[in-house]
Design a protein around this motif. Structure first.
Motif, PDB file in Angstrom:
ATOM      1  N   ALA A  12     -40.648  39.247 138.605  1.00 44.40           N
ATOM      2  CA  ALA A  12     -41.956  39.765 139.720  1.00 44.40           C
ATOM      3  C   ALA A  12     -43.119  40.045 138.930  1.00 44.40           C
ATOM      4  O   ALA A  12     -44.195  39.842 139.778  1.00 44.40           O
ATOM      5  CB  ALA A  12     -41.621  41.088 140.165  1.00 44.40           C
ATOM      6  N   LEU A  13     -43.225  40.526 137.523  1.00 35.98           N
ATOM      7  CA  LEU A  13     -44.603  40.374 136.821  1.00 35.98           C
ATOM      8  C   LEU A  13     -45.053  38.906 136.936  1.00 35.98           C
ATOM      9  O   LEU A  13     -45.965  37.951 136.220  1.00 35.98           O
ATOM     10  CB  LEU A  13     -44.980  41.565 135.364  1.00 35.98           C
ATOM     11  N   ALA A  14     -44.027  38.208 135.957  1.00 33.17           N
ATOM     12  CA  ALA A  14     -44.202  37.193 135.445  1.00 33.17           C
ATOM     13  C   ALA A  14     -45.134  36.329 136.938  1.00 33.17           C
ATOM     14  O   ALA A  14     -46.045  34.969 136.930  1.00 33.17           O
ATOM     15  CB  ALA A  14     -42.995  36.012 135.292  1.00 33.17           C
ATOM     16  N   GLU A  71     -51.220  34.576 140.126  1.00 37.38           N
ATOM     17  CA  GLU A  71     -52.982  34.568 140.332  1.00 37.38           C
ATOM     18  C   GLU A  71     -54.292  34.658 139.765  1.00 37.38           C
ATOM     19  O   GLU A  71     -54.818  34.635 140.428  1.00 37.38           O
ATOM     20  CB  GLU A  71     -53.263  36.172 141.075  1.00 37.38           C
ATOM     21  N   LEU A  72     -53.551  34.407 138.431  1.00 33.67           N
ATOM     22  CA  LEU A  72     -55.063  34.270 137.821  1.00 33.67           C
ATOM     23  C   LEU A  72     -54.860  32.153 137.651  1.00 33.67           C
ATOM     24  O   LEU A  72     -54.782  31.934 137.551  1.00 33.67           O
ATOM     25  CB  LEU A  72     -54.531  34.782 136.450  1.00 33.67           C
ATOM     26  N   THR A  73     -56.193  32.700 137.046  1.00 33.96           N
ATOM     27  CA  THR A  73     -56.729  30.997 136.725  1.00 33.96           C
ATOM     28  C   THR A  73     -56.635  31.067 135.250  1.00 33.96           C
ATOM     29  O   THR A  73     -55.960  31.134 134.625  1.00 33.96           O
ATOM     30  CB  THR A  73     -58.764  30.648 137.276  1.00 33.96           C
ATOM     31  N   GLU A  74     -56.668  29.524 135.408  1.00 33.69           N
ATOM     32  CA  GLU A  74     -55.540  29.075 133.594  1.00 33.69           C
ATOM     33  C   GLU A  74     -56.843  30.252 132.530  1.00 33.69           C
ATOM     34  O   GLU A  74     -55.951  29.862 132.024  1.00 33.69           O
ATOM     35  CB  GLU A  74     -56.406  27.986 133.460  1.00 33.69           C
ATOM     36  N   GLU A 122     -55.267  32.494 129.500  1.00 33.97           N
ATOM     37  CA  GLU A 122     -55.920  32.599 128.428  1.00 33.97           C
ATOM     38  C   GLU A 122     -56.733  33.936 127.563  1.00 33.97           C
ATOM     39  O   GLU A 122     -56.031  34.412 126.638  1.00 33.97           O
ATOM     40  CB  GLU A 122     -56.530  31.644 128.174  1.00 33.97           C
ATOM     41  N   THR A 123     -57.364  34.482 128.828  1.00 30.75           N
ATOM     42  CA  THR A 123     -57.473  35.696 128.801  1.00 30.75           C
ATOM     43  C   THR A 123     -56.787  37.068 128.473  1.00 30.75           C
ATOM     44  O   THR A 123     -57.230  37.605 127.405  1.00 30.75           O
ATOM     45  CB  THR A 123     -59.004  35.942 129.792  1.00 30.75           C
ATOM     46  N   LEU A 124     -56.354  36.523 128.811  1.00 30.62           N
ATOM     47  CA  LEU A 124     -54.989  37.979 129.230  1.00 30.62           C
ATOM     48  C   LEU A 124     -54.455  37.653 127.837  1.00 30.62           C
ATOM     49  O   LEU A 124     -53.754  38.259 127.225  1.00 30.62           O
ATOM     50  CB  LEU A 124     -54.138  37.678 130.348  1.00 30.62           C
ATOM     51  N   ARG A 125     -53.928  36.871 127.482  1.00 30.81           N
ATOM     52  CA  ARG A 125     -53.038  36.211 126.770  1.00 30.81           C
ATOM     53  C   ARG A 125     -53.754  37.332 125.263  1.00 30.81           C
ATOM     54  O   ARG A 125     -53.385  37.183 124.488  1.00 30.81           O
ATOM     55  CB  ARG A 125     -52.889  34.777 126.789  1.00 30.81           C
ATOM     56  N   LEU A 126     -55.220  36.242 125.393  1.00 30.27           N
ATOM     57  CA  LEU A 126     -55.902  37.128 123.935  1.00 30.27           C
ATOM     58  C   LEU A 126     -55.759  38.510 123.854  1.00 30.27           C
ATOM     59  O   LEU A 126     -55.801  39.203 122.931  1.00 30.27           O
ATOM     60  CB  LEU A 126     -57.531  36.144 123.896  1.00 30.27           C
ATOM     61  N   HIS A 174     -63.807  37.873 132.945  1.00 29.24           N
ATOM     62  CA  HIS A 174     -62.620  37.084 132.702  1.00 29.24           C
ATOM     63  C   HIS A 174     -62.086  38.612 133.000  1.00 29.24           C
ATOM     64  O   HIS A 174     -61.307  38.946 133.778  1.00 29.24           O
ATOM     65  CB  HIS A 174     -62.321  36.072 131.947  1.00 29.24           C
ATOM     66  N   VAL A 175     -62.312  39.295 132.027  1.00 30.19           N
ATOM     67  CA  VAL A 175     -61.750  40.550 131.825  1.00 30.19           C
ATOM     68  C   VAL A 175     -61.571  41.339 132.830  1.00 30.19           C
ATOM     69  O   VAL A 175     -60.088  41.899 133.091  1.00 30.19           O
ATOM     70  CB  VAL A 175     -61.648  41.908 130.752  1.00 30.19           C
ATOM     71  N   SER A 176     -62.631  41.154 133.522  1.00 30.97           N
ATOM     72  CA  SER A 176     -62.710  42.758 134.758  1.00 30.97           C
ATOM     73  C   SER A 176     -61.989  41.979 136.616  1.00 30.97           C
ATOM     74  O   SER A 176     -61.655  42.482 136.745  1.00 30.97           O
ATOM     75  CB  SER A 176     -63.911  42.662 135.128  1.00 30.97           C
ATOM     76  N   SER A 177     -62.385  40.205 135.925  1.00 26.06           N
ATOM     77  CA  SER A 177     -61.520  40.064 136.921  1.00 26.06           C
ATOM     78  C   SER A 177     -60.087  39.427 136.734  1.00 26.06           C
ATOM     79  O   SER A 177     -58.916  39.525 137.752  1.00 26.06           O
ATOM     80  CB  SER A 177     -61.602  38.369 137.061  1.00 26.06           C
ATOM     81  N   VAL A 178     -59.114  39.772 135.529  1.00 25.14           N
ATOM     82  CA  VAL A 178     -57.939  39.860 135.618  1.00 25.14           C
ATOM     83  C   VAL A 178     -57.597  41.195 135.529  1.00 25.14           C
ATOM     84  O   VAL A 178     -56.433  41.526 136.879  1.00 25.14           O
ATOM     85  CB  VAL A 178     -57.658  39.716 133.657  1.00 25.14           C
ATOM     86  N   LEU A 179     -58.228  42.050 135.492  1.00 22.57           N
ATOM     87  CA  LEU A 179     -58.031  43.928 135.571  1.00 22.57           C
ATOM     88  C   LEU A 179     -57.818  43.968 137.323  1.00 22.57           C
ATOM     89  O   LEU A 179     -56.868  44.428 137.674  1.00 22.57           O
ATOM     90  CB  LEU A 179     -59.109  44.473 135.189  1.00 22.57           C
ATOM     91  N   THR A 180     -59.138  43.753 138.061  1.00 26.08           N
ATOM     92  CA  THR A 180     -58.929  43.472 139.145  1.00 26.08           C
ATOM     93  C   THR A 180     -57.724  42.424 140.381  1.00 26.08           C
ATOM     94  O   THR A 180     -57.006  43.306 140.608  1.00 26.08           O
ATOM     95  CB  THR A 180     -59.868  42.807 139.917  1.00 26.08           C
ATOM     96  N   LYS A 181     -57.609  42.097 139.728  1.00 22.85           N
ATOM     97  CA  LYS A 181     -56.744  40.607 140.227  1.00 22.85           C
ATOM     98  C   LYS A 181     -55.027  41.229 140.206  1.00 22.85           C
ATOM     99  O   LYS A 181     -53.892  41.009 141.217  1.00 22.85           O
ATOM    100  CB  LYS A 181     -56.556  39.252 139.941  1.00 22.85           C
ATOM    101  N   LEU A 182     -54.636  41.859 138.781  1.00 22.17           N
ATOM    102  CA  LEU A 182     -53.783  42.324 138.432  1.00 22.17           C
ATOM    103  C   LEU A 182     -53.617  43.678 139.154  1.00 22.17           C
ATOM    104  O   LEU A 182     -52.441  43.603 139.030  1.00 22.17           O
ATOM    105  CB  LEU A 182     -53.365  42.090 137.128  1.00 22.17           C
TER     106      LEU A 182
END
Length: 221
Positions: free
Chosen positions: A148-150, A155-158, A162-166, A190-198
């Motif tokens: 489910a998490l995968a 929802e994330l852009t490429e 990559e930002t999340l991976r790092l 990018h970090v802010s967008s990752v946190l918001t989307k997830l």
């Protein structure tokens, strides 16, 4: 930080609780607004005192630090910094999943304790890569990625992936910027967008998500 940082100290051992409170109260920008001896008391105190940071022991009677962290993070804006005797501890991992912004070993030096409280109060996550990656890899490595998490990675852009991976590898914003050859301002976006989307609370939860989703395979770089 201009305003005084309000801290709630939670530990079932008087010696630790009093020692941490004394160290923090000696700082001009930090005030210990309360103490609690177990998780249930901590939840009540957090609701009544509205601290900025909760310094939370992880293993306590009545309600442990994991349960208390979950309750506090769901009910108020306080940041939780957990304390543990062990650098690889399933309880700590569970607390990070519950919303804790980081953790410290109980033998932390005075200056490290003060710095940690200030960082967490400022909205940063305290995740020492060498310890946190080992902790998460140890626990997550016992099971498979959660499908489910995968799926939510779609929802994330490429570039966000990559930002999340790092982030999951423990890199700071400046290190991510250097790796991706972009500005720190862009990384913050990018970090802010990752946190918001997830729907993640902070960088600490992003690290957990990176492992649990399978974006980072435990034990591999």
């Amino acid at each position: 930080m201009d305003a005084t940082i309000r801290v709630l100290v939670v530990d079932d051992q008087d010696l630790f609780r009093g020692g941490f409170a004394m160290i923090l109260n000696a700082q001009p920008d930090i005030t210990v607004v309360g103490e609690a001896a177990d998780g249930a008391e901590a939840v009540r105190a957090a609701a009544a005192l509205a601290p900025d940071v909760v310094l939370m022991d992880i293993r306590m009677p009545t309600l442990d630090g994991v349960g208390a962290t979950a309750a506090i993070c769901q009910s108020c804006a306080a940041k939780v910094l957990v304390l543990t005797m062990y650098d690889v501890d399933d309880y700590v991992y569970a607390a990070l999943r519950a919303g804790a912004s980081g953790f410290l070993l109980k033998d932390v030096r005075r200056d490290e304790l003060v710095r940690a409280v200030r960082l967490v109060a400022a909205g940063e996550s305290l995740l020492a890569p060498s310890v946190t990656r080992r902790l998460i890899a140890d626990v997550v490595g016992r099971g498979a990625a959660r499908p489910a998490l995968a799926r939510r990675l779609d929802e994330l852009t490429e570039r966000e992936s990559e930002t999340l991976r790092l982030l999951g590898r423990g890199l700071s914003n400046s290190e991510i910027a250097a790796t991706l050859v972009v500005s720190e301002h862009t990384v913050k976006s990018h970090v802010s967008s990752v946190l918001t989307k997830l729907g993640l609370r902070d960088r600490a939860q992003a690290v957990v998500f990176a492992y649990e989703s399978g974006l980072i395979v435990a034990g591999q770089d």
